[in-house]
Motif scaffolding. Structure first.
Motif, PDB file in Angstrom:
ATOM      1  N   HIS A  53      14.433   0.597  25.330  1.00 22.62           N
ATOM      2  CA  HIS A  53      13.378   0.933  24.576  1.00 22.62           C
ATOM      3  C   HIS A  53      13.646   0.540  23.361  1.00 22.62           C
ATOM      4  O   HIS A  53      14.715   0.713  22.732  1.00 22.62           O
ATOM      5  N   GLY A  54      12.788   0.013  22.400  1.00 20.44           N
ATOM      6  CA  GLY A  54      12.873  -0.253  21.017  1.00 20.44           C
ATOM      7  C   GLY A  54      13.672  -1.572  20.735  1.00 20.44           C
ATOM      8  O   GLY A  54      13.955  -1.512  19.469  1.00 20.44           O
ATOM      9  N   ALA A  55      13.787  -2.407  21.520  1.00 15.95           N
ATOM     10  CA  ALA A  55      14.401  -3.631  21.270  1.00 15.95           C
ATOM     11  C   ALA A  55      13.601  -4.715  21.175  1.00 15.95           C
ATOM     12  O   ALA A  55      14.097  -5.654  20.406  1.00 15.95           O
ATOM     13  N   GLY A  56      12.470  -4.663  21.007  1.00 11.57           N
ATOM     14  CA  GLY A  56      11.506  -5.713  20.645  1.00 11.57           C
ATOM     15  C   GLY A  56      10.733  -6.643  21.624  1.00 11.57           C
ATOM     16  O   GLY A  56      10.091  -7.478  21.291  1.00 11.57           O
ATOM     17  N   LYS A  57      11.052  -6.058  22.853  1.00 16.19           N
ATOM     18  CA  LYS A  57      10.175  -6.840  24.018  1.00 16.19           C
ATOM     19  C   LYS A  57       8.535  -7.134  23.974  1.00 16.19           C
ATOM     20  O   LYS A  57       8.133  -8.133  23.963  1.00 16.19           O
ATOM     21  N   THR A  58       8.064  -5.965  23.663  1.00 19.25           N
ATOM     22  CA  THR A  58       6.710  -6.027  23.502  1.00 19.25           C
ATOM     23  C   THR A  58       6.275  -6.876  22.286  1.00 19.25           C
ATOM     24  O   THR A  58       5.335  -7.384  22.332  1.00 19.25           O
ATOM     25  N   THR A  59       7.004  -6.317  21.147  1.00 20.33           N
ATOM     26  CA  THR A  59       6.609  -7.001  20.006  1.00 20.33           C
ATOM     27  C   THR A  59       6.628  -8.748  19.966  1.00 20.33           C
ATOM     28  O   THR A  59       5.875  -9.565  19.573  1.00 20.33           O
ATOM     29  N   PHE A  60       7.853  -9.118  20.798  1.00 20.00           N
ATOM     30  CA  PHE A  60       7.895 -10.578  21.257  1.00 20.00           C
ATOM     31  C   PHE A  60       6.669 -10.983  21.944  1.00 20.00           C
ATOM     32  O   PHE A  60       6.233 -11.902  21.506  1.00 20.00           O
ATOM     33  N   CYS A  61       6.212 -10.103  22.838  1.00 20.73           N
ATOM     34  CA  CYS A  61       5.110 -10.690  23.634  1.00 20.73           C
ATOM     35  C   CYS A  61       3.814 -10.728  22.505  1.00 20.73           C
ATOM     36  O   CYS A  61       2.946 -11.647  22.913  1.00 20.73           O
ATOM     37  N   ARG A  62       3.667  -9.747  21.929  1.00 20.64           N
ATOM     38  CA  ARG A  62       2.536  -9.801  21.225  1.00 20.64           C
ATOM     39  C   ARG A  62       2.611 -10.756  20.159  1.00 20.64           C
ATOM     40  O   ARG A  62       1.418 -11.351  19.812  1.00 20.64           O
ATOM     41  N   LEU A  63       3.521 -11.190  19.649  1.00 26.17           N
ATOM     42  CA  LEU A  63       3.735 -12.222  18.642  1.00 26.17           C
ATOM     43  C   LEU A  63       3.525 -13.495  19.042  1.00 26.17           C
ATOM     44  O   LEU A  63       2.864 -14.543  18.733  1.00 26.17           O
ATOM     45  N   LEU A  64       3.951 -13.721  20.410  1.00 28.72           N
ATOM     46  CA  LEU A  64       3.725 -15.015  21.228  1.00 28.72           C
ATOM     47  C   LEU A  64       2.454 -15.320  21.654  1.00 28.72           C
ATOM     48  O   LEU A  64       1.782 -16.248  21.429  1.00 28.72           O
ATOM     49  N   ARG A  65       1.557 -14.183  21.823  1.00 30.74           N
ATOM     50  CA  ARG A  65       0.131 -13.984  22.048  1.00 30.74           C
ATOM     51  C   ARG A  65      -0.622 -14.552  21.117  1.00 30.74           C
ATOM     52  O   ARG A  65      -1.625 -15.339  20.934  1.00 30.74           O
ATOM     53  N   TYR A  66      -0.107 -14.068  19.820  1.00 31.29           N
ATOM     54  CA  TYR A  66      -0.581 -14.184  18.365  1.00 31.29           C
ATOM     55  C   TYR A  66      -0.778 -15.689  18.269  1.00 31.29           C
ATOM     56  O   TYR A  66      -1.528 -16.173  17.706  1.00 31.29           O
ATOM     57  N   CYS A  67       0.549 -16.444  18.761  1.00 27.38           N
ATOM     58  CA  CYS A  67       0.749 -17.707  18.391  1.00 27.38           C
ATOM     59  C   CYS A  67      -0.284 -18.500  19.240  1.00 27.38           C
ATOM     60  O   CYS A  67      -0.353 -19.786  19.071  1.00 27.38           O
TER      61      CYS A  67
END
Length: 164
Positions: A53-67
């Motif tokens: 938890h808290g490693a940034g996996k979801t943020t990575f996925c959200r930023l990828l979808r943003y791109c």
């Protein structure tokens, strides 16, 4: 499932993902491969801490979808914390779409400065002077990958919204 005869790569795939704290200052670069890429985080060294938890996996996925064309990359609170940490931040991808490379560079700092260029690298996108919109990429994806899918969507989904 069998690949289309003669196909040597996926029709759409992301080659590279980068985050900059400001223009030209690279914070993280992740090279991705054709096919399945697994994003994981190692177990905590502390046996009492939550695992992964808290490693940034979801943020990575959200930023990828943003791109890839989503309007935003998180809740208002999440975005404001990222804006505070990276007031001049950018996120970008290099991707392949039917054998053509695209570079997508988006602001994560709250200022709209999207740059989408077919046939370019992220470094070339960072050097571009004039912002663009996400529309050329979204249109290309819809035309090349999702052609005919609009007819399968509910009536309230416009043809221009199929990718979303």
């Amino acid at each position: 499932m069998r690949p289309e005869p003669g196909r040597t790569e996926p029709r759409l795939w992301v080659k590279r993902f980068c985050i900059w704290s400001e223009r030209g200052v690279l914070v993280r670069e992740i090279d991705l491969r054709k096919g399945l890429n697994i994003i994981w985080s190692p177990d905590s060294r502390d046996g009492n801490a939550p695992i992964g938890h808290g490693a940034g996996k979801t943020t990575f996925c959200r930023l990828l979808r943003y791109c890839l064309g989503e309007e935003t990359f998180g809740s208002r609170d999440h975005r404001s914390r990222i804006h505070a940490a990276f007031p001049k931040g950018q996120v970008g991808i290099e991707m392949m779409l039917d054998g053509q490379q695209w570079a997508v560079l988006r602001s994560i700092s709250g200022r709209a400065r999207d740059i989408v260029i077919q046939g370019a690298t992220l470094e070339q996108a960072q050097e571009a002077d004039a912002p663009t919109t996400m529309e050329p990429l979204v249109s290309a994806i819809q035309d090349q990958i999702l052609n005919g899918v609009a007819a399968l969507m509910p009536p309230n989904v416009a043809a221009s919204e199929v990718w979303q």
